[in-house]
Write a protein that holds these residues in place. Structure first.
Motif, PDB file in Angstrom:
ATOM      1  N   ALA A 228       0.946  -1.170  -0.017  1.00 41.20           N
ATOM      2  CA  ALA A 228      -0.073  -0.002  -0.166  1.00 41.20           C
ATOM      3  C   ALA A 228       0.815   1.329   0.052  1.00 41.20           C
ATOM      4  N   VAL A 229       1.842   1.255   0.993  1.00 41.90           N
ATOM      5  CA  VAL A 229       2.889   2.577   0.860  1.00 41.90           C
ATOM      6  C   VAL A 229       3.620   2.428  -0.462  1.00 41.90           C
ATOM      7  N   GLN A 230       4.051   1.362  -1.106  1.00 35.87           N
ATOM      8  CA  GLN A 230       4.661   1.667  -2.341  1.00 35.87           C
ATOM      9  C   GLN A 230       3.636   1.932  -3.398  1.00 35.87           C
ATOM     10  N   GLU A 231       2.539   1.478  -3.610  1.00 32.91           N
ATOM     11  CA  GLU A 231       1.613   1.912  -4.427  1.00 32.91           C
ATOM     12  C   GLU A 231       1.148   3.281  -4.388  1.00 32.91           C
ATOM     13  N   GLY A 232       1.049   4.075  -3.025  1.00 33.98           N
ATOM     14  CA  GLY A 232       0.639   5.159  -2.644  1.00 33.98           C
ATOM     15  C   GLY A 232       1.654   6.160  -3.355  1.00 33.98           C
ATOM     16  N   ILE A 233       3.089   5.827  -3.012  1.00 38.18           N
ATOM     17  CA  ILE A 233       4.284   6.611  -3.526  1.00 38.18           C
ATOM     18  C   ILE A 233       4.170   6.833  -4.954  1.00 38.18           C
ATOM     19  N   ARG A 234       4.023   5.518  -5.503  1.00 34.12           N
ATOM     20  CA  ARG A 234       3.986   5.366  -7.087  1.00 34.12           C
ATOM     21  C   ARG A 234       2.972   6.231  -7.845  1.00 34.12           C
ATOM     22  N   ARG A 235       1.915   6.108  -7.238  1.00 32.18           N
ATOM     23  CA  ARG A 235       0.812   6.921  -7.711  1.00 32.18           C
ATOM     24  C   ARG A 235       0.903   8.433  -7.405  1.00 32.18           C
ATOM     25  N   ALA A 236       1.235   8.888  -6.159  1.00 30.49           N
ATOM     26  CA  ALA A 236       1.399  10.183  -5.969  1.00 30.49           C
ATOM     27  C   ALA A 236       2.643  10.824  -6.928  1.00 30.49           C
ATOM     28  N   SER A 237       3.664   9.959  -7.286  1.00 31.83           N
ATOM     29  CA  SER A 237       4.690  10.579  -8.008  1.00 31.83           C
ATOM     30  C   SER A 237       4.564  10.678  -9.621  1.00 31.83           C
ATOM     31  N   LYS A 238       2.932  10.327  -9.966  1.00 31.24           N
ATOM     32  CA  LYS A 238       2.660  10.613 -11.511  1.00 31.24           C
ATOM     33  C   LYS A 238       1.980  12.008 -11.265  1.00 31.24           C
ATOM     34  N   THR A 239       1.826  12.632 -10.330  1.00 30.92           N
ATOM     35  CA  THR A 239       1.272  14.028 -10.685  1.00 30.92           C
ATOM     36  C   THR A 239       1.870  14.996  -9.640  1.00 30.92           C
ATOM     37  N   VAL A 240       2.913  14.475  -8.709  1.00 28.55           N
ATOM     38  CA  VAL A 240       3.425  15.374  -7.707  1.00 28.55           C
ATOM     39  C   VAL A 240       5.030  15.155  -7.980  1.00 28.55           C
ATOM     40  N   ARG A 241       5.741  16.266  -8.093  1.00 30.82           N
ATOM     41  CA  ARG A 241       7.300  16.287  -8.605  1.00 30.82           C
ATOM     42  C   ARG A 241       7.772  16.348  -6.975  1.00 30.82           C
ATOM     43  N   ASN A 242       9.308  16.023  -7.061  1.00 33.47           N
ATOM     44  CA  ASN A 242      10.125  16.276  -6.123  1.00 33.47           C
ATOM     45  C   ASN A 242       9.849  15.548  -4.588  1.00 33.47           C
ATOM     46  N   ILE A 243       9.080  14.422  -4.943  1.00 29.43           N
ATOM     47  CA  ILE A 243       8.901  13.793  -3.466  1.00 29.43           C
ATOM     48  C   ILE A 243      10.071  13.629  -2.782  1.00 29.43           C
ATOM     49  N   ARG A 244      10.262  14.032  -1.451  1.00 27.90           N
ATOM     50  CA  ARG A 244      11.404  13.596  -0.676  1.00 27.90           C
ATOM     51  C   ARG A 244      11.427  12.664   0.485  1.00 27.90           C
ATOM     52  N   SER A 245      10.026  12.399   0.790  1.00 28.53           N
ATOM     53  CA  SER A 245       9.887  11.426   2.065  1.00 28.53           C
ATOM     54  C   SER A 245       8.468  11.261   2.003  1.00 28.53           C
ATOM     55  N   ALA A 246       8.191  10.328   3.018  1.00 27.55           N
ATOM     56  CA  ALA A 246       6.783  10.047   3.374  1.00 27.55           C
ATOM     57  C   ALA A 246       6.853   9.254   4.730  1.00 27.55           C
ATOM     58  N   TRP A 247       5.632   9.823   5.450  1.00 24.59           N
ATOM     59  CA  TRP A 247       5.412   9.244   6.769  1.00 24.59           C
ATOM     60  C   TRP A 247       4.174   8.488   6.949  1.00 24.59           C
ATOM     61  N   VAL A 248       4.256   7.299   7.436  1.00 20.31           N
ATOM     62  CA  VAL A 248       3.093   6.412   7.515  1.00 20.31           C
ATOM     63  C   VAL A 248       2.445   6.958   8.922  1.00 20.31           C
ATOM     64  N   LYS A 249       1.200   7.719   8.700  1.00 17.80           N
ATOM     65  CA  LYS A 249       0.615   8.271   9.990  1.00 17.80           C
ATOM     66  C   LYS A 249      -0.410   7.428  10.491  1.00 17.80           C
ATOM     67  N   GLU A 250      -1.044   6.721   9.666  1.00 22.92           N
ATOM     68  CA  GLU A 250      -1.808   5.824  10.125  1.00 22.92           C
ATOM     69  C   GLU A 250      -1.931   4.410   9.158  1.00 22.92           C
TER      70      GLU A 250
END
Length: 67
Positions: free
Chosen positions: A20-42
């Motif tokens: 789920a984390v990998q899919e979330g980052i993969r999908r976000a990367s299609k429309t958001v540039r320059n992703i540097r990190s992610a924190w699993v909040k819940e």
């Protein structure tokens, strides 16, 4: 100097929390540039008949804004 923004996204997988984390980052990367990190909040699971059917994560994604 860089300016970053944090946004929350939700992602699901039928396989695992990690997927789920990998899919979330993969999908976000299609429309958001320059992703540097992610924190699993819940994280949570959906259950049917005593079995896990879906894994969900809420991610706080940090990305650097363009100049």
């Amino acid at each position: 100097m860089s300016i970053a923004r944090v946004t929350e996204i939700s992602a699901t997988s039928t396989k695992s929390f990690e997927d789920a984390v990998q899919e979330g980052i993969r999908r976000a990367s299609k429309t958001v540039r320059n992703i540097r990190s992610a924190w699993v909040k819940e994280h949570q699971v959906r259950v049917a008949d005593g079995e896990i059917t879906e894994y969900q994560v809420n991610l706080m994604v940090t990305f650097v804004l363009d100049d």
